[in-house]
Scaffold this active site. Structure first.
Site, PDB file in Angstrom:
ATOM      1  N   SER A 216      38.903 -18.782 -35.970  1.00 20.04           N
ATOM      2  CA  SER A 216      40.321 -18.571 -35.651  1.00 20.04           C
ATOM      3  C   SER A 216      40.587 -17.072 -35.687  1.00 20.04           C
ATOM      4  O   SER A 216      39.874 -16.338 -36.396  1.00 20.04           O
ATOM      5  CB  SER A 216      41.198 -19.252 -36.706  1.00 20.04           C
TER       6      SER A 216
ATOM      7  N   ARG B 141      42.318 -35.865 -31.650  1.00 15.38           N
ATOM      8  CA  ARG B 141      43.525 -35.273 -31.053  1.00 15.38           C
ATOM      9  C   ARG B 141      43.289 -33.766 -30.844  1.00 15.38           C
ATOM     10  O   ARG B 141      42.229 -33.238 -31.201  1.00 15.38           O
ATOM     11  CB  ARG B 141      44.750 -35.506 -31.935  1.00 15.38           C
TER      12      ARG B 141
ATOM     13  N   ILE C 288      47.337 -22.231 -30.257  1.00 16.41           N
ATOM     14  CA  ILE C 288      47.142 -23.217 -29.193  1.00 16.41           C
ATOM     15  C   ILE C 288      48.136 -24.351 -29.423  1.00 16.41           C
ATOM     16  O   ILE C 288      48.400 -24.728 -30.575  1.00 16.41           O
ATOM     17  CB  ILE C 288      45.689 -23.774 -29.225  1.00 16.41           C
TER      18      ILE C 288
ATOM     19  N   ASN D 104      34.433 -28.802 -34.804  1.00 10.91           N
ATOM     20  CA  ASN D 104      35.834 -28.493 -34.460  1.00 10.91           C
ATOM     21  C   ASN D 104      36.833 -28.833 -35.554  1.00 10.91           C
ATOM     22  O   ASN D 104      37.835 -28.132 -35.705  1.00 10.91           O
ATOM     23  CB  ASN D 104      36.205 -29.245 -33.170  1.00 10.91           C
TER      24      ASN D 104
ATOM     25  N   THR E   6      38.019 -19.410 -44.955  1.00  9.91           N
ATOM     26  CA  THR E   6      37.016 -20.306 -44.356  1.00  9.91           C
ATOM     27  C   THR E   6      36.761 -19.944 -42.896  1.00  9.91           C
ATOM     28  O   THR E   6      35.636 -20.043 -42.413  1.00  9.91           O
ATOM     29  CB  THR E   6      37.426 -21.788 -44.468  1.00  9.91           C
ATOM     30  N   LYS E   7      37.800 -19.514 -42.179  1.00  6.88           N
ATOM     31  CA  LYS E   7      37.595 -19.170 -40.765  1.00  6.88           C
ATOM     32  C   LYS E   7      36.784 -17.881 -40.629  1.00  6.88           C
ATOM     33  O   LYS E   7      36.051 -17.693 -39.668  1.00  6.88           O
ATOM     34  CB  LYS E   7      38.942 -19.080 -40.040  1.00  6.88           C
TER      35      LYS E   7
ATOM     36  N   GLY F 251      36.412 -34.010 -35.493  1.00  7.85           N
ATOM     37  CA  GLY F 251      37.860 -33.884 -35.296  1.00  7.85           C
ATOM     38  C   GLY F 251      38.268 -34.081 -33.846  1.00  7.85           C
ATOM     39  O   GLY F 251      39.104 -33.346 -33.329  1.00  7.85           O
TER      40      GLY F 251
ATOM     41  N   TYR G 178      42.547 -20.921 -45.635  1.00  8.06           N
ATOM     42  CA  TYR G 178      42.308 -21.062 -44.193  1.00  8.06           C
ATOM     43  C   TYR G 178      41.645 -19.797 -43.646  1.00  8.06           C
ATOM     44  O   TYR G 178      40.613 -19.859 -42.972  1.00  8.06           O
ATOM     45  CB  TYR G 178      43.621 -21.352 -43.460  1.00  8.06           C
TER      46      TYR G 178
HETATM   47  N1  LIG Z   1      45.697 -25.049 -32.803  1.00 10.77           N
HETATM   48  C1  LIG Z   1      45.477 -23.764 -32.997  1.00 10.77           C
HETATM   49  O1  LIG Z   1      46.307 -22.914 -32.646  1.00 10.77           O
HETATM   50  C2  LIG Z   1      44.223 -23.278 -33.636  1.00 10.77           C
HETATM   51  C3  LIG Z   1      44.058 -21.900 -33.785  1.00 10.77           C
HETATM   52  C4  LIG Z   1      42.889 -21.421 -34.366  1.00 10.77           C
HETATM   53  C5  LIG Z   1      41.912 -22.306 -34.774  1.00 10.77           C
HETATM   54  N2  LIG Z   1      42.107 -23.638 -34.616  1.00 10.77           N
HETATM   55  C6  LIG Z   1      41.044 -24.524 -35.094  1.00 10.77           C
HETATM   56  O2  LIG Z   1      40.695 -25.444 -34.066  1.00 10.77           O
HETATM   57  C7  LIG Z   1      40.318 -26.687 -34.651  1.00 10.77           C
HETATM   58  C8  LIG Z   1      41.148 -27.810 -34.048  1.00 10.77           C
HETATM   59  O3  LIG Z   1      42.511 -27.508 -34.252  1.00 10.77           O
HETATM   60  P1  LIG Z   1      43.690 -28.442 -33.702  1.00 10.77           P
HETATM   61  O4  LIG Z   1      44.867 -27.563 -33.513  1.00 10.77           O
HETATM   62  O5  LIG Z   1      43.213 -29.286 -32.578  1.00 10.77           O
HETATM   63  O6  LIG Z   1      43.955 -29.333 -35.001  1.00 10.77           O
HETATM   64  P2  LIG Z   1      44.618 -30.776 -35.140  1.00 10.77           P
HETATM   65  O7  LIG Z   1      45.164 -30.824 -36.522  1.00 10.77           O
HETATM   66  O8  LIG Z   1      45.537 -31.067 -34.010  1.00 10.77           O
HETATM   67  O9  LIG Z   1      43.357 -31.745 -35.017  1.00 10.77           O
HETATM   68  C9  LIG Z   1      42.336 -31.714 -35.976  1.00 10.77           C
HETATM   69  C10 LIG Z   1      41.596 -33.038 -35.969  1.00 10.77           C
HETATM   70  O10 LIG Z   1      40.615 -32.953 -37.015  1.00 10.77           O
HETATM   71  C11 LIG Z   1      40.672 -34.152 -37.777  1.00 10.77           C
HETATM   72  N3  LIG Z   1      40.256 -33.895 -39.156  1.00 10.77           N
HETATM   73  C12 LIG Z   1      40.852 -33.083 -40.066  1.00 10.77           C
HETATM   74  N4  LIG Z   1      40.238 -33.183 -41.251  1.00 10.77           N
HETATM   75  C13 LIG Z   1      39.211 -34.056 -41.088  1.00 10.77           C
HETATM   76  C14 LIG Z   1      38.235 -34.585 -41.964  1.00 10.77           C
HETATM   77  N5  LIG Z   1      38.177 -34.255 -43.255  1.00 10.77           N
HETATM   78  N6  LIG Z   1      37.329 -35.467 -41.460  1.00 10.77           N
HETATM   79  C15 LIG Z   1      37.387 -35.837 -40.162  1.00 10.77           C
HETATM   80  N7  LIG Z   1      38.313 -35.404 -39.297  1.00 10.77           N
HETATM   81  C16 LIG Z   1      39.216 -34.512 -39.748  1.00 10.77           C
HETATM   82  C17 LIG Z   1      42.137 -34.581 -37.715  1.00 10.77           C
HETATM   83  O11 LIG Z   1      42.312 -35.958 -38.028  1.00 10.77           O
HETATM   84  C18 LIG Z   1      42.507 -34.234 -36.284  1.00 10.77           C
HETATM   85  O12 LIG Z   1      42.232 -35.292 -35.391  1.00 10.77           O
HETATM   86  C19 LIG Z   1      40.495 -26.518 -36.159  1.00 10.77           C
HETATM   87  O13 LIG Z   1      39.276 -26.138 -36.750  1.00 10.77           O
HETATM   88  C20 LIG Z   1      41.485 -25.387 -36.260  1.00 10.77           C
HETATM   89  O14 LIG Z   1      41.407 -24.696 -37.472  1.00 10.77           O
HETATM   90  C21 LIG Z   1      43.239 -24.143 -34.076  1.00 10.77           C
END
Ligand SMILES: NC(=O)c1ccc[n+]([C@@H]2O[C@H](COP(=O)([O-])OP(=O)(O)OC[C@H]3O[C@@H](n4cnc5c(N)ncnc54)[C@H](O)[C@@H]3O)[C@@H](O)[C@H]2O)c1
Length: 256
Positions: free
Chosen positions: A148, A17, A195, A91, A165-166, A14, A162
């Site tokens: 998370s 982005r 974030i 990630n 899984t987390k 992932g 969600y």
């Molecule tokens: N943003 C937050 O506040 C936050 C908080 C807690 C946990 N997280 C965790 O951090 C990680 C990243 O979050 P983010 O905010 O950058 O998410 P995001 O949605 O901005 O980016 C996730 C990336 O993962 C890719 N992705 C999703 N499903 C996929 C798949 N099946 N195969 C390949 N690529 C895939 C997407 O295309 C994307 O580029 C995630 O695991 C999310 O659960 C994020």
């Protein structure tokens, strides 16, 4: 400029982005060879083109990591590009929302449930299964996975799949850490609060403002702040005695 990750072959899932992209950039700044896997080919290629202007050691591999065969193909391709993976960053994750919120249990479809479990949990098992044999042989490895705060506390914007899984990522991290410690492999997880990424933007300004109001540091976190913790956990020496831990980056939202 110090290059503490010059001997690293890093795979980030992932990475096209958000937090994953910030991690890719941070590892590149540290001198690593980095492959990132993402299902979004357009974003993935655009990011690769942009980063290639500064770094030669970055590669994008398009793949949907929801099933083992795709993960295996992506892993084989990654190793053909950068050599044996010694640093795995799990990630990629999804948090399906309807009108900015996760659906209640009785409205989640079986397909949506399965998809979230496949991406947020099963892919971590698949990539660990693929990367661990090489790490064990070389008696060194670093695995960092994204949990998370939603895996530790009730959050009303998230849905059951969600949160479940987390929370499972935490169990997986601890069990793997125990199993792999004797081989010089550390396994840790990061539990971000909110974030500033696209995933969070979907929740809407109102929900995010409420979170900020309840957070001692009174703001959303940045992707760079999460990436910095990831690099620390992946470091050879600084975090060499840290394993099986889940570390919050949440502005003090949850203090346990
Ligand atoms: N943003 C937050 O506040 C936050 C908080 C807690 C946990 N997280 C965790 O951090 C990680 C990243 O979050 P983010 O905010 O950058 O998410 P995001 O949605 O901005 O980016 C996730 C990336 O993962 C890719 N992705 C999703 N499903 C996929 C798949 N099946 N195969 C390949 N690529 C895939 C997407 O295309 C994307 O580029 C995630 O695991 C999310 O659960 C994020």
């Amino acid at each position: 400029m110090p290059m503490p990750f010059a001997d690293r072959s890093v795979l980030v899932t992932g990475g096209a982005r958000g937090i994953g992209l910030a991690m890719v950039r941070a590892f590149l700044e540290g001198g690593a060879h980095v492959v990132y896997v993402d299902r979004d080919e357009t974003l993935g290629r655009a990011a690769e083109d942009a980063m290639r202007k500064e770094y030669a050691r970055v590669h994008f591999v398009p793949a949907d990591i929801a099933d083992f065969e795709s993960c295996e193909a992506a892993f084989v391709r990654a190793e053909s590009l950068v050599g044996s993976i010694n640093t795995l960053v799990n990630n990629a994750g999804i948090s399906p929302k309807t009108h900015g919120r996760g659906l209640p249990v009785d409205e989640i479809s079986i397909d949506e449930w399965r998809r979230v479990v496949d991406v947020n949990l099963n892919s971590l098992f698949y990539f660990s299964k693929l990367a661990v044999p090489g790490m064990k042989r070389r008696r060194f490895g670093r695995i960092v996975s994204m949990s998370s705060v939603a895996g530790k506390a009730y959050l009303d914007v998230c849905a059951l799949h969600y949160a479940a899984t987390k929370a499972a990522v935490i169990g997986l991290t601890r069990q793997l850490a125990g199993e792999l410690g004797p081989f010089g492999i550390t396994v840790n997880a990061i539990a971000p609060g909110r974030i500033d990424t696209e995933m969070v933007a979907v929740a809407g300004a109102e929900a995010n403002a409420l979170y900020v109001a309840q957070t001692p540091l009174k703001r959303l976190g940045t992707t760079r702040e999460v990436a910095a913790l990831c690099l620390y956990l992946a470091s050879r020496e600084e975090a060499g005695f840290v394993t099986g831990q889940v570390i919050d980056v949440a502005g003090g939202w949850l203090m346990t």
